[in-house]
Scaffold this active site. Structure first.
Site, PDB file in Angstrom:
ATOM      1  N   HIS A   1       0.853  -1.190   0.000  1.00 14.13           N
ATOM      2  CA  HIS A   1       0.000   0.000   0.000  1.00 14.13           C
ATOM      3  C   HIS A   1       0.891   1.242   0.000  1.00 14.13           C
ATOM      4  O   HIS A   1       1.074   1.893   1.024  1.00 14.13           O
ATOM      5  CB  HIS A   1      -0.942  -0.037   1.212  1.00 14.13           C
ATOM      6  CG  HIS A   1      -1.934  -1.150   1.171  1.00 14.13           C
ATOM      7  ND1 HIS A   1      -2.802  -1.433   2.209  1.00 14.13           N
ATOM      8  CD2 HIS A   1      -2.209  -2.069   0.198  1.00 14.13           C
ATOM      9  CE1 HIS A   1      -3.572  -2.462   1.881  1.00 14.13           C
ATOM     10  NE2 HIS A   1      -3.224  -2.875   0.671  1.00 14.13           N
TER      11      HIS A   1
ATOM     12  N   GLU B   1      16.644   7.222 -13.493  1.00 13.20           N
ATOM     13  CA  GLU B   1      16.809   5.765 -13.400  1.00 13.20           C
ATOM     14  C   GLU B   1      15.527   5.004 -13.774  1.00 13.20           C
ATOM     15  O   GLU B   1      15.579   3.814 -14.109  1.00 13.20           O
ATOM     16  CB  GLU B   1      17.237   5.360 -11.981  1.00 13.20           C
ATOM     17  CG  GLU B   1      16.148   5.577 -10.948  1.00 13.20           C
ATOM     18  CD  GLU B   1      16.484   5.017  -9.572  1.00 13.20           C
ATOM     19  OE1 GLU B   1      16.023   5.596  -8.585  1.00 13.20           O
ATOM     20  OE2 GLU B   1      17.201   4.004  -9.475  1.00 13.20           O
TER      21      GLU B   1
ATOM     22  N   HIS C   1      -5.715   1.888  -4.002  1.00 17.04           N
ATOM     23  CA  HIS C   1      -5.423   0.718  -3.178  1.00 17.04           C
ATOM     24  C   HIS C   1      -3.913   0.478  -3.009  1.00 17.04           C
ATOM     25  O   HIS C   1      -3.425   0.440  -1.889  1.00 17.04           O
ATOM     26  CB  HIS C   1      -6.113  -0.522  -3.775  1.00 17.04           C
ATOM     27  CG  HIS C   1      -5.951  -1.760  -2.958  1.00 17.04           C
ATOM     28  ND1 HIS C   1      -6.923  -2.733  -2.871  1.00 17.04           N
ATOM     29  CD2 HIS C   1      -4.920  -2.204  -2.194  1.00 17.04           C
ATOM     30  CE1 HIS C   1      -6.495  -3.703  -2.074  1.00 17.04           C
ATOM     31  NE2 HIS C   1      -5.278  -3.415  -1.661  1.00 17.04           N
TER      32      HIS C   1
HETATM   33  O1  2HA Z   1      -5.023  -6.767   3.692  1.00 18.85           O
HETATM   34  O2  2HA Z   1      -3.581  -5.708   1.209  1.00 18.85           O
HETATM   35  O3  2HA Z   1      -5.398  -6.211  -0.613  1.00 18.85           O
HETATM   36  C1  2HA Z   1      -4.247  -7.320   2.714  1.00 18.85           C
HETATM   37  C2  2HA Z   1      -4.395  -6.535   1.493  1.00 18.85           C
HETATM   38  C3  2HA Z   1      -5.558  -6.779   0.636  1.00 18.85           C
HETATM   39 ZN    ZN Z   2      -4.036  -4.438  -0.423  1.00 13.32          ZN
END
Ligand code: 2HA
Ligand code: ZN
Length: 275
Positions: free
Chosen positions: A142, A170, A211
């Site tokens: 993330h 780079e 995400h």
């Molecule tokens: O919680 O990152 O995509 C795990 C994750 C789900």
């Molecule tokens: Zn995730």
């Protein structure tokens, strides 16, 4: 001698901790998987249990039939991997159809492999074929700045690749094939796994809008380094856009073409469009 003394296990644990220290793994965020070599399976076989029941993967990966993977556990925290690997990660074996898995080691307090197992295994299947067996690591994190950019840049492979290439010289050398982008989708299932693995046929990096990111590579250093390079480039872009919306100067399409010659990389022309 314990399983944590084995080299690939140490590499796996170190990568989890490096990701935690980068701030990419709040709570149980992110997951890591490693396709083990045949000799590594033999190296750790003495630790294997036969108690694990066969369970459905949720998709089919026939090209990975019979292979073994070290993977992080669903709901487990990256920050705990270094303290208690046996409770946080596991080794799974796939059946002869590539449709079911069973746990052979780890997750000693119960649990399942990562909720993103379908995406990991479908990416492994695609990258194993595309790299002639060289790619072994799939990493999902993330990454803060990449996620931030998915709110302000068009969600296209061309725009993300070009904007991130421009932020550090780079970058086109580290990810010459570019970056794929998946619009927002429900995580954890087969649909997002299919969409991601489709992009992985062409790229080593896929961004999930709002995400995070998936990276593929041959070993832990290359795959962590790839994630780190893309995210650092995104950090520079976020800083630049925070100062002013336009650039006074940048790396031009011709600069990229010159770089490609000296560094012997192929940079697809679709990313070198005139703005
Ligand atoms: O919680 O990152 O995509 C795990 C994750 C789900
Ligand atoms: Zn995730």
């Amino acid at each position: 001698m314990s399983i944590a003394d084995v080299k690939f296990v140490q590499g796996f644990i170190r990568m989890c901790n490096d990701g935690w220290e980068q701030g990419w793994h709040e709570r149980n965020g992110g997951n890591l998987s490693y396709r083990m070599k045949a000799e590594e399976v033999e190296e750790v076989r003495e630790y294997f249990s036969m108690d694990g029941e066969w369970k459905e993967i949720g998709t089919s990966v026939p090209e990975l039939a019979g292979e073994y993977f070290m993977v992080t556990g669903s709901g487990k925290y990256f920050r705990n991997v270094i303290l208690d690997p046996a409770a946080s990660i596991c080794i799974i074996e796939l059946d002869e159809k590539g449709e079911n898995y069973r746990i052979r080691w780890g997750l000693v307090n119960g649990g399942r492999p990562t909720s993103e197992l379908p995406s990991h295994l479908m990416n492994h299947e695609v990258k194993k074929a595309a790299s002639n067996g060289a790619h072994r690591v799939i990493y999902h994190a993330h990454t803060t700045n990449v996620i931030a950019l998915t709110f302000v840049l068009p969600l296209s492979d061309e725009v993300f690749t070009r904007e991130l290439w421009e932020m550090a010289t780079e970058c086109p050398v580290v990810f010459p094939s570019g970056i794929g982008v998946v619009g927002w989708m429900v995580p954890g299932g087969r649909d997002i796994a299919v969409a991601t693995s489709e992009l992985m046929k062409r790229y080593d990096v896929a961004i999930w809008a709002h995400h995070g990111m998936f990276c593929s590579g041959e070993d832990f250093d290359l795959t962590f380094g790839l994630m780190h390079t893309v995210e650092k480039s995104a950090e520079i872009l976020v800083k630049m856009l925070s100062m002013r919306p336009d650039k006074l100067q940048t790396i031009t399409p011709q600069n990229f073409r010159d770089l490609a010659v000296d560094f012997k990389v192929e940079l697809p022309e679709k990313f070198l469009y005139e703005k």
